[in-house]
Design an enzyme around this catalytic site. Structure first.
Site, PDB file in Angstrom:
ATOM      1  N   CYS A 170      -8.152   4.911  10.829  1.00 42.34           N
ATOM      2  CA  CYS A 170      -6.829   4.445  10.411  1.00 42.34           C
ATOM      3  C   CYS A 170      -6.204   5.029   9.309  1.00 42.34           C
ATOM      4  CB  CYS A 170      -6.936   2.927  10.254  1.00 42.34           C
ATOM      5  SG  CYS A 170      -7.894   2.358   8.712  1.00 42.34           S
ATOM      6  N   LEU A 224      -4.022  -6.848   2.286  1.00 41.68           N
ATOM      7  CA  LEU A 224      -4.861  -7.465   3.194  1.00 41.68           C
ATOM      8  C   LEU A 224      -6.357  -7.019   3.133  1.00 41.68           C
ATOM      9  CD1 LEU A 224      -2.153  -7.226   5.970  1.00 41.68           C
ATOM     10  CD2 LEU A 224      -2.573  -8.936   4.608  1.00 41.68           C
ATOM     11  N   HIS A 272      -9.184  -5.174  14.814  1.00 43.19           N
ATOM     12  CA  HIS A 272      -8.432  -4.367  15.890  1.00 43.19           C
ATOM     13  C   HIS A 272      -9.632  -3.915  16.969  1.00 43.19           C
ATOM     14  CE1 HIS A 272      -5.752  -2.901  12.556  1.00 43.19           C
ATOM     15  NE2 HIS A 272      -4.884  -3.663  13.316  1.00 43.19           N
ATOM     16  N   ARG A 310      -3.378  -9.388  15.681  1.00 37.47           N
ATOM     17  CA  ARG A 310      -2.418  -8.345  15.234  1.00 37.47           C
ATOM     18  C   ARG A 310      -1.417  -7.978  16.156  1.00 37.47           C
ATOM     19  NH1 ARG A 310      -3.538  -5.972  10.045  1.00 37.47           N
ATOM     20  NH2 ARG A 310      -4.675  -7.509   8.991  1.00 37.47           N
ATOM     21  N   ASP A 367      -0.978  -1.249   1.750  1.00 36.18           N
ATOM     22  CA  ASP A 367      -1.762  -1.145   2.869  1.00 36.18           C
ATOM     23  C   ASP A 367      -1.230   0.361   3.429  1.00 36.18           C
ATOM     24  OD1 ASP A 367      -3.836  -3.025   3.053  1.00 36.18           O
ATOM     25  OD2 ASP A 367      -2.156  -4.490   3.490  1.00 36.18           O
ATOM     26  N   ARG A 375       3.633  -5.288   5.745  1.00 39.27           N
ATOM     27  CA  ARG A 375       3.424  -3.889   6.338  1.00 39.27           C
ATOM     28  C   ARG A 375       4.453  -3.134   7.335  1.00 39.27           C
ATOM     29  NH1 ARG A 375      -2.306  -1.825   8.231  1.00 39.27           N
ATOM     30  NH2 ARG A 375      -1.118  -0.203   7.486  1.00 39.27           N
ATOM     31  N   GLU A 435      -2.435   4.673  10.608  1.00 43.75           N
ATOM     32  CA  GLU A 435      -2.735   4.676  12.144  1.00 43.75           C
ATOM     33  C   GLU A 435      -2.081   3.609  12.562  1.00 43.75           C
ATOM     34  OE1 GLU A 435      -6.474   5.304  14.986  1.00 43.75           O
ATOM     35  OE2 GLU A 435      -6.552   3.692  13.719  1.00 43.75           O
ATOM     36  N   ASP A 436      -1.895   2.374  11.788  1.00 40.35           N
ATOM     37  CA  ASP A 436      -1.278   1.216  12.498  1.00 40.35           C
ATOM     38  C   ASP A 436       0.285   1.244  12.814  1.00 40.35           C
ATOM     39  OD1 ASP A 436      -3.769  -0.243  12.438  1.00 40.35           O
ATOM     40  OD2 ASP A 436      -3.562  -0.675  10.259  1.00 40.35           O
TER      41      ASP A 436
END
Ligand code: CIR
Length: 255
Positions: A250, A20, A163, A133, A62, A87, A67-68
Site C-alpha cells: 500500500c 486510522l 483488505h 472498506r 493516511d 481519506r 495504493e488505496d
C-alpha cells in the site's frame, strides 16, 4: 506477468500516527517511518522503477498509503472512492499526478466505496475484496470498467481483515501467497499456494516487482517459502507502517 516501469509514492507526514488503525501496537515513530519509507523508495528504484515522489500532506495522515486511492492498468487509471471520509481528499493529488501519465482516467462514484487494497490484479483476472472498506456498488463499478479492458473479475468476501490484500498476494501466473483463512476460497483453487502461517499473517501482503518479491523483514517462514519457490526476495522493514495497518504494497502505486 506485467513489467512495471513507474511507481507513485507519498512521503509520510509528521502526524501520520494520528489516523486510522485497528492494531494495538505502540505509536509509530515519524523519524523511523521516514527512514523506512526512504529505503522502500530506494528498493523500488533497484527494481528498475522510476519513482514519482509526492510531498507529505499533513491534511491527510493516511495519505502515505497511496495504493488505496487508485487501481492502475497499463492503459487506464481508476481513481477509487476510499471508504474512510478522512481519506477521500487524498484522491485529488493522486488524480493530478496520474492525469500526467494516463490518457484514460475512470472514477468510482457514490454510493460505491472501494479501497485499492481490495483489488488484486493477476494479468487478465481481477479479484475484488468485499470488505468493510469496499462495498458491492464500488466492486460492481470496478468490474464494469475492468471488463472494457478484457479483465474478468471475481468477488471475494473477506471478514476480519482490513483488505483483500492483507491476506493474499499474486506472485506470478500460477502462484499466490495466501493466509490460511483465504486459502480454501474456490476462486483461488487453480493457483499454487504459498500458505502463510497465522503468526506471520502480516507478511501475506507482499509484492512482486519485476521478478523481485518485496517481503516484510523478519517473517522468516514466509520469506523462506517464497525463496524456495525460486523467487528472489528483498526484505523490507515495515515496523512503523504496520502500526497503522499499512501493508507493504500500500506504500506505492505501480504501473
Ligand atoms: C487505513 O486504515 O486506511 C490506513 N491506516 C492503512 C491503509 C493500508 N492500506 C493498505 O494496506 N492497502
Amino acid at each position: 506477468m506485467t513489467t512495471f516501469r513507474h511507481a507513485i509514492v507519498k512521503r509520510p507526514c509528521h502526524n501520520f500516527s494520528q489516523r486510522l488503525t485497528t492494531v494495538r501496537l505502540s505509536v509509530p515513530s515519524f523519524y523511523r517511518a521516514v527512514q523506512q519509507h526512504s529505503t522502500y523508495v530506494d528498493t523500488l528504484k533497484r527494481c528498475g522503477l522510476t519513482v514519482h515522489e509526492l510531498p507529505a500532506d499533513n491534511r491527510f495522515p493516511d495519505s502515505t498509503f497511496v495504493e488505496d486511492t487508485a487501481v492502475l492498468l497499463p492503459d487506464c487509471a481508476i481513481i477509487t472512492r476510499p471508504w474512510a471520509p478522512s481519506r477521500r481528499g487524498e484522491i485529488i493529488a493522486i488524480h493530478e499526478v496520474l492525469a500526467r501519465h494516463f490518457e484514460t482516467i475512470e472514477t468510482i462514484k457514490a454510493p460505491g466505496t472501494l479501497d485499492g487494497g481490495d483489488v488484486m490484479i493477476a494479468d487478465n483476472r481481477a479479484f475484488i475484496g468485499l470488505t468493510e472498506r469496499t462495498n458491492q456498488a464500488g466492486a460492481d463499478q470496478l468490474k464494469a470498467i475492468l471488463a472494457r479492458f478484457d479483465i474478468s473479475s471475481s468477488f471475494v468476501h473477506v471478514r476480519n481483515s482490513l483488505h483483500l490484500k492483507s491476506d493474499v498476494a499474486y506472485l506470478n501466473s500460477d502462484t499466490i501467497v495466501v493466509t490460511q483463512r483465504l486459502a480454501s476460497e474456490p476462486v483461488f483453487q487453480a493457483f499454487r499456494k504459498i500458505i502463510v502461517p497465522p503468526l506471520e499473517r502480516y507478511a501475506a501482503n507482499c509484492v512482486n516487482i519485476n521478478g523481485n518479491v518485496l517481503v516484510t523483514a523478519e517473517y522468516t517462514t514466509v520469506c523462506n517459502a517464497i525463496k524456495k519457490q525460486g523467487f528472489s526476495v528483498i526484505e523490507i522493514n515495515m515496523s512503523e507502517f504496520k502500526k497503522m495497518d499499512g501493508g507493504l504494497s500500500c506504500l506505492s502505486l505501480r504501473w
